[in-house]
Design an enzyme around this catalytic site. Structure first.
Site, PDB file in Angstrom:
ATOM      1  N   GLU A  30       0.825  -1.211   0.000  1.00 35.34           N
ATOM      2  CA  GLU A  30       0.000   0.000   0.000  1.00 35.34           C
ATOM      3  C   GLU A  30       0.860   1.262   0.000  1.00 35.34           C
ATOM      4  O   GLU A  30       0.462   2.292  -0.556  1.00 35.34           O
ATOM      5  CB  GLU A  30      -0.941  -0.005   1.207  1.00 35.34           C
ATOM      6  CG  GLU A  30      -1.907  -1.180   1.248  1.00 35.34           C
ATOM      7  CD  GLU A  30      -2.760  -1.289   0.000  1.00 35.34           C
ATOM      8  OE1 GLU A  30      -3.033  -0.249  -0.630  1.00 35.34           O
ATOM      9  OE2 GLU A  30      -3.143  -2.419  -0.357  1.00 35.34           O
ATOM     10  N   HIS A  33       1.570   2.256  -3.567  1.00 36.74           N
ATOM     11  CA  HIS A  33       0.451   3.017  -4.145  1.00 36.74           C
ATOM     12  C   HIS A  33       0.462   4.452  -3.623  1.00 36.74           C
ATOM     13  O   HIS A  33       0.311   5.415  -4.394  1.00 36.74           O
ATOM     14  CB  HIS A  33      -0.889   2.364  -3.752  1.00 36.74           C
ATOM     15  CG  HIS A  33      -1.156   1.054  -4.401  1.00 36.74           C
ATOM     16  ND1 HIS A  33      -0.993   0.834  -5.748  1.00 36.74           N
ATOM     17  CD2 HIS A  33      -1.610  -0.122  -3.878  1.00 36.74           C
ATOM     18  CE1 HIS A  33      -1.332  -0.410  -6.038  1.00 36.74           C
ATOM     19  NE2 HIS A  33      -1.699  -1.016  -4.920  1.00 36.74           N
TER      20      HIS A  33
END
Length: 382
Positions: A30, A33
């Site tokens: 994550e 991202h």
């Protein structure tokens, strides 16, 4: 009292190692991202480790809510304009935004920027694996054993291929073999596949062709696996074992090579499942990962981190599969948009996301069923 003791052993022996490994892998996925989104000017609404109800959290200066949530089985980054944690766009919300707000939303970015943000998660997993492997190689070095054959088993693929005691394996399908462990890793995922093997025998190179046979083996923890075997054994002599030390830069290069090795071998295994060559019952889910995490944790932190690196590669590869709801599915949509010059119609995307969600749930159920079947030792005739 016994129940409390068993519960404590379960928590500390399996659940804690599993959550430690999973949290590291998901957080860096994550984070990939998140960092590229910030670089592209995308406003991030939330960064969550775990799903469900928020347990603790805080807002940073950019307005992102960082939080730890109740269910610690994953995590997500939610961008402004997203309908949910899978980055499915909330089209009504995007249409209601002002022009300035839309420019800061994920859907307001170019197809290239969106693709970069999506691809950053899996590639962050690969980078994490390289870093972990490099750290382990830098600290501990890497042990090798000369790939010398000490014995050839009867009725084995190796005997049929013409192996002889004293042979030193030089290469397999053109890939250089440095250690007996290299040979084992290649053979284990090559059941029923002919391998071109070059050995050194009495100072000369001899070319052999061997087809590993699929066999069930039981590892030190009692886990049963179906792998390819040649039927060779090695009794390592002190002179045949050595350790190579690496400087920081060399360790990074070795970490990258090890990561690529895991990627390529995982790809071969997954392709074997789709072709029917590999058994799908070897796919595992969270229960099996927790089981392996607990078992590997007994070997020490280095072994657990090695598992984290391998799992990180696996998570990266899974997310690159061209299935809607996964990063690869988003990239497939963006490839269409870049080629045609317009995005897929909303209805087509919605159907794709529903199909992708169903496929992901089916895979989770199947993997979890395999886990349970493995734990209880039931053969249901798959």
């Amino acid at each position: 009292m016994a129940i409390l003791t068993d519960l404590g052993a379960l928590v500390w022996g399996y659940i804690i190692p599993f959550l430690f490994v999973l949290t590291i892998v998901v957080f860096f996925h994550e984070l990939g991202h998140f960092l590229i989104a910030r670089l592209c000017g995308v406003k991030v609404a939330a960064f969550s480790v775990g799903f469900g109800r928020e347990l603790v959290g805080f807002n940073d200066r950019q307005g992102t809510r960082w939080k730890i949530s109740l269910i610690p089985l994953g995590g997500y980054v939610k961008f402004v304009g997203d309908d949910n944690a899978a980055s499915v766009p909330d089209r009504a919300a995007v249409e209601a935004m002002s022009e300035e707000e839309r420019r800061g939303s994920f859907m307001g970015k170019s197809v290239g920027q969106r693709a970069a943000v999506v691809a950053a998660g899996p590639f962050a997993n690969f980078i994490l694996a390289i870093v972990i492997f490099a750290a382990l190689f830098s600290i501990y070095g890497r042990s090798y054993s000369v790939p010398r054959v000490d014995a050839v088993h009867e009725q084995s693929a190796a005997l049929e291929a013409g192996f002889m005691p004293g042979d030193v394996v030089l290469s397999v399908d053109g890939e250089k073999i440095q250690s007996f462990g290299d040979l084992q890793r290649i053979v284990s995922i090559s059941a029923d596949i002919p391998l071109a093997i070059t050995v050194e025998r009495d100072g000369k190179e001899v070319d052999l062709v061997a087809t590993p046979k699929r066999r069930e083996i039981t590892d030190r923890f009692g886990n049963v696996q179906k792998i390819g075997l040649l039927g060779l054994s090695q009794n390592t002599q002190p002179d045949d074992r050595y350790t190579v030390s690496f400087g920081p830069l060399e360790a990074v290069g070795e970490g990258a090579r090890e990561t690529w090795h895991v990627i390529s071998r995982t790809g071969i295994f997954v392709a074997g499942i789709f072709s029917g060559r590999e058994d799908a019952d070897q796919l595992g889910g969270p229960i099996r990962v927790a089981q392996y995490s607990g078992q590997v944790a007994t070997l020490g932190l280095a072994a657990l981190m090695n598992l984290a690196a391998v799992l990180s590669v696996s998570i990266g590869l899974i997310n690159l599969m061209p299935v809607p709801m996964l990063d690869g599915g988003h990239l497939l949509f963006y490839a269409y948009e870049a080629t045609v010059g317009r995005p897929l119609p909303d209805k087509v995307q919605d159907v794709g996301f529903r199909i992708g969600l169903a496929l992901v749930f089916m895979l989770m159920i199947f993997a979890t069923f395999n886990d349970v079947k493995s734990l209880v030792g039931v053969d249901v005739g798959w």
